[in-house]
Scaffold this motif. Structure first.
Motif, PDB file in Angstrom:
ATOM      1  N   ALA A   1      -7.556  23.884 -68.499  1.00  0.00           N
ATOM      2  CA  ALA A   1      -8.148  23.765 -67.157  1.00  0.00           C
ATOM      3  C   ALA A   1      -7.667  25.128 -66.205  1.00  0.00           C
ATOM      4  CB  ALA A   1      -7.903  22.343 -66.190  1.00  0.00           C
ATOM      5  N   ASN A   2      -8.418  25.030 -65.058  1.00  0.00           N
ATOM      6  CA  ASN A   2      -7.982  25.961 -63.988  1.00  0.00           C
ATOM      7  C   ASN A   2      -7.085  25.652 -62.955  1.00  0.00           C
ATOM      8  OD1 ASN A   2      -9.377  28.575 -65.121  1.00  0.00           O
ATOM      9  ND2 ASN A   2     -11.299  27.403 -64.606  1.00  0.00           N
TER      10      ASN A   2
ATOM     11  N   LEU B   1      -5.268  26.823 -59.375  1.00  0.00           N
ATOM     12  CA  LEU B   1      -5.152  28.096 -58.640  1.00  0.00           C
ATOM     13  C   LEU B   1      -4.935  27.767 -57.208  1.00  0.00           C
ATOM     14  CD1 LEU B   1      -8.552  29.245 -57.945  1.00  0.00           C
ATOM     15  CD2 LEU B   1      -8.406  27.439 -59.300  1.00  0.00           C
ATOM     16  N   SER B   2      -5.043  28.900 -56.177  1.00  0.00           N
ATOM     17  CA  SER B   2      -4.900  28.744 -54.601  1.00  0.00           C
ATOM     18  C   SER B   2      -3.532  27.840 -54.382  1.00  0.00           C
ATOM     19  CB  SER B   2      -6.145  27.787 -54.178  1.00  0.00           C
ATOM     20  OG  SER B   2      -7.148  28.697 -54.431  1.00  0.00           O
TER      21      SER B   2
ATOM     22  N   ASN C   1      -5.402  23.713 -56.405  1.00  0.00           N
ATOM     23  CA  ASN C   1      -6.729  23.599 -56.678  1.00  0.00           C
ATOM     24  C   ASN C   1      -6.774  23.470 -58.148  1.00  0.00           C
ATOM     25  OD1 ASN C   1     -10.016  24.859 -55.728  1.00  0.00           O
ATOM     26  ND2 ASN C   1      -9.307  22.857 -55.773  1.00  0.00           N
TER      27      ASN C   1
ATOM     28  N   ASP D   1      -9.488  21.992 -61.754  1.00  0.00           N
ATOM     29  CA  ASP D   1     -10.600  21.258 -62.339  1.00  0.00           C
ATOM     30  C   ASP D   1     -10.181  20.478 -63.507  1.00  0.00           C
ATOM     31  OD1 ASP D   1     -10.043  23.349 -64.271  1.00  0.00           O
ATOM     32  OD2 ASP D   1     -11.913  24.359 -63.774  1.00  0.00           O
TER      33      ASP D   1
ATOM     34  N   LEU E   1     -13.498  19.406 -59.197  1.00  0.00           N
ATOM     35  CA  LEU E   1     -12.578  20.292 -58.625  1.00  0.00           C
ATOM     36  C   LEU E   1     -11.786  19.270 -57.573  1.00  0.00           C
ATOM     37  CD1 LEU E   1     -11.658  23.097 -58.846  1.00  0.00           C
ATOM     38  CD2 LEU E   1     -13.313  23.606 -57.019  1.00  0.00           C
TER      39      LEU E   1
ATOM     40  N   ARG F   1     -21.027  14.170 -59.777  1.00  0.00           N
ATOM     41  CA  ARG F   1     -20.947  15.488 -60.499  1.00  0.00           C
ATOM     42  C   ARG F   1     -20.444  16.429 -59.408  1.00  0.00           C
ATOM     43  NH1 ARG F   1     -23.404  17.000 -65.294  1.00  0.00           N
ATOM     44  NH2 ARG F   1     -23.956  18.965 -64.162  1.00  0.00           N
TER      45      ARG F   1
ATOM     46  N   HIS G   1     -16.271  18.534 -55.205  1.00  0.00           N
ATOM     47  CA  HIS G   1     -15.729  20.017 -55.279  1.00  0.00           C
ATOM     48  C   HIS G   1     -14.754  20.134 -54.013  1.00  0.00           C
ATOM     49  CE1 HIS G   1     -16.568  24.372 -56.478  1.00  0.00           C
ATOM     50  NE2 HIS G   1     -16.146  24.570 -55.250  1.00  0.00           N
TER      51      HIS G   1
ATOM     52  N   ALA H   1     -11.887  22.209 -52.282  1.00  0.00           N
ATOM     53  CA  ALA H   1     -11.128  23.572 -52.659  1.00  0.00           C
ATOM     54  C   ALA H   1     -10.323  24.167 -51.275  1.00  0.00           C
ATOM     55  CB  ALA H   1     -12.297  24.659 -52.934  1.00  0.00           C
TER      56      ALA H   1
ATOM     57  N   HIS I   1     -11.369  22.147 -48.014  1.00  0.00           N
ATOM     58  CA  HIS I   1     -13.026  21.987 -47.739  1.00  0.00           C
ATOM     59  C   HIS I   1     -13.500  20.924 -49.075  1.00  0.00           C
ATOM     60  CE1 HIS I   1     -14.019  25.774 -49.875  1.00  0.00           C
ATOM     61  NE2 HIS I   1     -14.586  25.075 -50.514  1.00  0.00           N
TER      62      HIS I   1
ATOM     63  N   TRP J   1     -16.974  18.975 -50.498  1.00  0.00           N
ATOM     64  CA  TRP J   1     -18.579  18.851 -50.557  1.00  0.00           C
ATOM     65  C   TRP J   1     -18.866  17.571 -50.013  1.00  0.00           C
ATOM     66  CZ3 TRP J   1     -21.383  21.723 -55.138  1.00  0.00           C
ATOM     67  CH2 TRP J   1     -21.192  23.009 -55.060  1.00  0.00           C
TER      68      TRP J   1
ATOM     69  N   ARG K   1     -22.271  25.060 -43.346  1.00  0.00           N
ATOM     70  CA  ARG K   1     -21.372  24.866 -44.370  1.00  0.00           C
ATOM     71  C   ARG K   1     -20.162  25.351 -43.472  1.00  0.00           C
ATOM     72  NH1 ARG K   1     -22.607  26.724 -49.554  1.00  0.00           N
ATOM     73  NH2 ARG K   1     -20.825  27.702 -49.740  1.00  0.00           N
TER      74      ARG K   1
ATOM     75  N   GLU L   1     -15.860  26.006 -44.598  1.00  0.00           N
ATOM     76  CA  GLU L   1     -14.946  26.503 -45.694  1.00  0.00           C
ATOM     77  C   GLU L   1     -13.830  27.157 -45.222  1.00  0.00           C
ATOM     78  OE1 GLU L   1     -17.481  28.046 -49.275  1.00  0.00           O
ATOM     79  OE2 GLU L   1     -18.561  28.411 -47.367  1.00  0.00           O
TER      80      GLU L   1
ATOM     81  N   ASP M   1     -21.704  24.952 -62.474  1.00  0.00           N
ATOM     82  CA  ASP M   1     -20.327  24.824 -62.606  1.00  0.00           C
ATOM     83  C   ASP M   1     -19.935  24.606 -63.802  1.00  0.00           C
ATOM     84  OD1 ASP M   1     -17.889  24.410 -61.303  1.00  0.00           O
ATOM     85  OD2 ASP M   1     -18.153  22.161 -60.950  1.00  0.00           O
TER      86      ASP M   1
ATOM     87  N   SER N   1     -16.600  27.503 -54.105  1.00  0.00           N
ATOM     88  CA  SER N   1     -15.544  28.109 -53.199  1.00  0.00           C
ATOM     89  C   SER N   1     -15.240  29.557 -53.587  1.00  0.00           C
ATOM     90  CB  SER N   1     -14.106  27.330 -53.290  1.00  0.00           C
ATOM     91  OG  SER N   1     -13.026  28.137 -53.795  1.00  0.00           O
TER      92      SER N   1
ATOM     93  N   GLU O   1     -12.639  31.299 -54.078  1.00  0.00           N
ATOM     94  CA  GLU O   1     -11.452  31.423 -54.971  1.00  0.00           C
ATOM     95  C   GLU O   1     -11.682  30.906 -56.114  1.00  0.00           C
ATOM     96  OE1 GLU O   1      -8.182  30.278 -52.485  1.00  0.00           O
ATOM     97  OE2 GLU O   1      -7.980  32.302 -51.700  1.00  0.00           O
ATOM     98  N   TYR O   2     -12.180  29.576 -56.268  1.00  0.00           N
ATOM     99  CA  TYR O   2     -12.507  29.086 -57.563  1.00  0.00           C
ATOM    100  C   TYR O   2     -13.452  29.539 -58.296  1.00  0.00           C
ATOM    101  CZ  TYR O   2     -13.726  25.441 -60.880  1.00  0.00           C
ATOM    102  OH  TYR O   2     -14.013  24.915 -62.317  1.00  0.00           O
TER     103      TYR O   2
ATOM    104  N   ALA P   1     -12.145  31.939 -60.913  1.00  0.00           N
ATOM    105  CA  ALA P   1     -11.703  31.286 -62.016  1.00  0.00           C
ATOM    106  C   ALA P   1     -12.944  31.048 -63.264  1.00  0.00           C
ATOM    107  CB  ALA P   1     -10.900  30.087 -61.596  1.00  0.00           C
TER     108      ALA P   1
ATOM    109  N   ARG Q   1     -13.728  32.130 -66.823  1.00  0.00           N
ATOM    110  CA  ARG Q   1     -14.052  31.172 -67.987  1.00  0.00           C
ATOM    111  C   ARG Q   1     -15.458  31.421 -68.699  1.00  0.00           C
ATOM    112  NH1 ARG Q   1     -11.005  26.475 -68.000  1.00  0.00           N
ATOM    113  NH2 ARG Q   1     -12.080  25.284 -69.469  1.00  0.00           N
TER     114      ARG Q   1
END
Lengths: 466, 196
Positions: A302-303, A305-306, A319, A321, A326, A348, A351, A353, A367, A369, A394, A396, B91, B129, B131-132, B135, B139
Motif C-alpha cells: 500500500a501507499n 504518504l503526507s 494518508n 490506501d 484512502l 468505493r 477518498h 486525504a 479533505h 469526498w 471543491r 481541498e 483510482d 488529491s 499528493e495521493y 503515489a 503505482r
C-alpha cells in the motif's frame, strides 16, 4: 462590584442573544448524508460565539504621517476582524481623538474594548503608539510603542500585522494570525511554482524559480525556510528554500520519488514519503545531521504518504490506501500500529486525504469526498467527533493557522480557483486570493522574522490617552 | 470592242489561276522534307564501363534508399508501438485487458530490439488529491513495468516516474478527459539499434 455586575450583565445578555440564534442556525443546516452511514453524526455545526465589540477611532498623526496612520488603522481593524474574536464597531469620524478617554461614550456604543493609537516620529522612523482600554472596567489595559519601517518599506505591512496581533493578545489572550503567511502552489512557466502570500491576501510572490513542477510546500517551524518537492532535476526530490536569500537546495533525494515533506514541530527532522518497491512509505530525515532516513510506516502493498506531526512530535497522522480506500491514520513515532481515524464505509468513493494536525493538538483537518467532491473535515486524533466544515464547490488540502481555529484551504466555491480561510468556531469564510491552479496551501507558524522591530517599553500614564 | 476582248482574256486568266490553285489542293505549298540527321557514332570501349558503373551506382543508391526507407518505416513502427499509451480505471493501477494487448505488442518489439530502454510515466486524472495522485501515478508506472518484466524483458531497461495529475493530455473536467488522463506514457531513453 457595580462594574463587575455591569460586565456580567453584558456577557449574559450577549449569551442569551447568542442562544436565541441557535434554532435558526440549526434549522438552516442540512446534515450531509451523501455517502456517510447513519451511525456517523455529521453536520456543519458552529458554536454561536460571543465576540466583544471593539472600536478604534482615527489616529492623530505627526507631520507627513497621515497616510501611514490611516493605512495602519485600516489594517489593524481588518486584522482584528479577521481574527473572528472581536466585533468591529463603526465609529464616526467626528469623535474627538484628543483629550481624556470618554469611556461613557464608548460604553453607550456597546464597545467592550477601545483601541487608541497615534503615529509619532518622522516618515523615516515612524512610531506607532497603541493602547487598549477596557471600556467596561474603564481601565487602561495595555500600552506599547511599535517602531515601524517607513510606509513603502517591504516589512511595513508585517510590522502593522504584528502590532495588530499584539492588540488581539491583550484583549483575548489568544494567538493572532495577522503576522503569518501562507505558502501554496500555483501554475508557473514549467508547470507549477511555490508562492507565498500574507494571511490577509497581500503580497503574493513566487519563492521557487524552478520552471518545473513544484508541489507540497511546508513551513519550517521557525518560518525561515520552506521545504517542497520539485522535479527540477528530473528525479522528484525534496528541496528547501532559504527565505532570507531565496536559494533552493536539495535536502532529501532517495532513489525514486520523494514527496510530501513536513517538519517535525521541533524542526530537527523532516517527515516525507519516498518510493520503495513501487509504493510509497513515510520516512523521517535528520535535518541536523543531514542524514539517516528512517522508515516510519510499514505496509507492504500500500501507499503511505503526507505525514503531519502532533505538536509534541510523538505521533503523526498520514494518508494511506492500505484498506483499499484512502484513509487517515495516526501512528506513534516509535512503535505501535497505525490507527484508522476516518470512518470506513463500504463505498468505493471514499477518498480522505491531505491531513494536517492542529497546532493545538486536538483536531486533525483533512479533505474527504462527499458524493465525489472533496470537502473539509476535522476529526479528533482518536477518531471521535468527525465534523464536515464545507459544502460548496471543491474544497481541498486544509492547513491550520497557528491559532488552531482558522483553516486555509483550496476551493473552487466561487467558480475560480483560490485560497480561502475558514473559522472553525464561527463558520465565517473569507477569500484570501485567487490564482490559476492555486493548491496545497500551508499556513506558517508565528513568524519571528521581524524581530528587528524592537518593541518600545510601556510608557508613563500621562501618555496613555494620546 | 477591243476593250471587251481584253476583259474577257483577263477573266480567263483569272479562271485559269483559280483552276490551278484548286488542282494544287488550295493550301500553302508543302515544305521540303528535311534531311535525316546523320547517326552519331559512339566509342563503345570507354563509355560502356562508365554506363555500367553509373547504373550500378544508381542501383546501389536505390537499394540504400530502399533500405533507409525500410529502416525508417521499421523505426517508426517500433516507436509507434512503444509510444502507444495504456489507460487505467479510476483510482486503479491494474493492467486492463485492452492495456495488456498494447503491452504485448511492446514486449514483442522490446525483444526484437534489446538495446532499447524506456522511461514509463504514470499519470492520473484530476479528481483525487494532488499528493495521493503522485503515489497512484507511481503505482501505475510500476504496474506497467512489472507486466513487461513478467514477459522476460530485463528490468534494468525501465525507469519509472509519476507525474500525478500535473501533466494532463486533456484539460476538460469530464469522464472522457479523465479517462484519457489516467494513463501510462512511454519515453525512449536509449534507442539502441534504432538509433540509425
Amino acid at each position: 462590584m457595580k462594574l463587575l455586575n455591569h460586565r456580567l450583565a453584558k456577557k449574559v445578555s450577549a449569551f442569551v442573544a447568542a442562544l436565541s440564534l441557535v434554532p435558526a442556525i440549526a434549522s438552516a443546516q442540512v446534515p450531509v448524508r451523501d455517502s456517510i452511514p447513519t451511525d456517523v453524526r455529521l453536520g456543519i455545526v458552529y458554536q454561536p460565539s460571543y465576540r466583544p465589540g471593539v472600536v478604534m477611532p482615527l489616529m492623530p498623526a505627526a507631520e507627513g504621517l497621515r497616510e501611514l496612520a490611516d493605512t495602519a488603522r485600516r489594517m489593524i481593524l481588518r486584522d482584528l476582524d479577521y481574527s473572528d474574536r472581536l466585533q468591529i464597531m463603526p465609529v464616526s469620524e467626528d469623535v474627538p481623538v484628543e483629550g481624556p478617554v470618554n469611556y461613557g461614550l464608548w460604553d453607550e456604543l456597546g464597545a467592550v474594548w477601545l483601541v487608541v493609537g497615534a503615529v509619532e516620529g518622522t516618515p523615516d522612523e515612524p512610531v506607532l503608539r497603541l493602547s487598549l482600554h477596557d471600556v467596561v472596567y474603564r481601565l487602561l489595559q495595555e500600552v506599547r510603542a511599535f517602531e515601524l519601517p517607513p510606509l513603502r518599506h517591504p516589512e511595513f505591512r508585517y510590522a502593522i500585522h504584528a502590532a495588530a496581533d499584539e492588540v488581539l493578545r491583550w484583549a483575548t489572550s489568544g494567538t493572532g494570525i495577522a503576522a503569518t503567511r501562507i505558502a501554496f502552489v500555483a501554475d508557473g512557466p514549467g508547470g507549477s511554482e511555490i508562492f507565498v502570500v500574507d494571511s490577509d491576501g497581500f503580497g503574493a510572490h513566487s519563492v521557487s524559480r524552478d520552471s518545473s513542477i513544484a508541489l507540497s510546500p511546508a513551513w519550517s517551524p521557525a518560518g525561515d525556510r520552506i521545504a517542497y518537492m520539485s522535479y527540477k532535476r528530473g528525479d522528484p526530490a525534496i528541496y528547501e528554500i532559504d527565505l532570507a536569500n531565496g536559494r533552493s537546495t536539495v535536502r532529501v533525494d532517495l532513489p525514486g520519488m520523494d514527496l510530501t515533506p513536513s517538519y517535525m514541530p521541533d524542526g530537527t527532522h523532516l517527515g516525507f514519503a519516498a518510493t520503495i518497491d513501487g509504493r510509497t512509505e513515510v520516512y523521517t530525515y535528520d535535518l541536523i545531521r543531514s542524514c539517516c532516513p528512517e522508515r516510519a510506516t510499514f505496509a507492504r502493498y500500500a501507499n503511505s504518504l503526507s505525514p503531519t506531526f502532533a505538536p509534541d512530535g510523538r505521533r503523526f497522522a498520514f494518508n494511506s490506501d492500505r484498506l483499499g480506500q484512502l484513509h487517515i491514520f495516526v501512528k506513534d513515532m516509535n512503535n505501535g500500529s497505525a490507527e484508522l481515524i476516518t470512518p470506513y464505509i463500504y463505498d468505493r468513493s471514499v477518498h480522505n486525504a491531505g491531513p494536517d494536525w492542529s497546532p493545538m493538538g486536538d483536531r486533525i483537518a483533512f479533505h474527504g469526498w462527499v458524493g465525489g467532491t472533496p470537502q473539509i473535515f476535522t476529526v479528533a486524533p482518536d477518531s471521535r467527533g468527525l465534523r464536515q466544515l464545507t459544502q460548496r464547490g471543491r474544497n481541498e488540502d486544509p492547513s491550520w493557522a497557528p491559532d488552531g481555529r482558522h483553516i486555509v484551504f483550496a476551493s473552487t466555491r466561487d467558480g475560480t480557483t483560490g485560497l480561502w480561510v475558514l473559522d472553525v468556531v464561527s463558520g465565517r469564510i473569507r477569500r484570501v486570493m485567487t490564482a490559476a491552479g492555486a493548491r496545497l496551501p500551508d499556513w506558517s507558524g508565528r513568524l519571528d522574522s521581524a524581530s528587528h522591530l524592537t518593541s518600545g517599553a510601556a510608557v508613563g500614564s500621562e501618555s496613555n490617552n494620546p | 470592242m477591243s476593250n471587251s476582248w481584253k476583259n474577257t482574256a483577263g477573266w480567263l486568266v483569272a479562271l485559269g489561276l483559280v483552276a490551278v490553285m484548286a488542282a494544287c489542293g488550295g493550301g500553302a505549298p508543302e515544305p521540303e522534307p528535311e534531311p535525316e540527321p546523320e547517326p552519331q557514332v559512339e566509342e563503345p570501349t570507354v563509355d560502356e564501363a562508365a554506363e555500367r558503373a553509373r547504373l550500378e551506382e544508381e542501383a546501389r543508391l536505390r537499394r540504400e534508399e530502399e533500405e533507409r526507407r525500410r529502416a525508417e518505416a521499421e523505426r517508426n513502427r517500433v516507436l509507434a508501438v512503444i509510444a502507444e499509451r495504456v489507460h487505467f480505471d479510476f483510482d486503479k493501477s491494474d493492467i486492463r485487458p485492452d492495456a495488456a494487448e498494447v503491452l504485448q505488442r511492446k514486449v514483442t518489439v522490446l525483444r526484437e530490439y534489446p538495446g532499447v530502454e524506456l522511461r514509463i510515466e504514470g499519470h492520473c486524472d484530476e479528481r483525487g488529491s494532488n499528493e495521493y495522485n503522485l503515489a497512484l501515478g507511481q503505482r501505475r508506472a510500476e504496474a506497467v513495468r512489472r507486466y513487461l518484466v513478467s514477459y522476460g524483458v530485463d528490468v534494468g531497461r525501465f525507469a519509472t516516474i509519476s507525474y500525478g495529475e500535473e501533466r494532463p493530455v486533456a484539460r476538460a473536467s469530464n469522464e472522457d478527459a479523465w479517462a484519457q488522463n489516467r494513463r501510462a506514457e512511454f519515453n525512449v531513453t536509449d534507442h539502441g539499434q534504432l538509433a540509425n
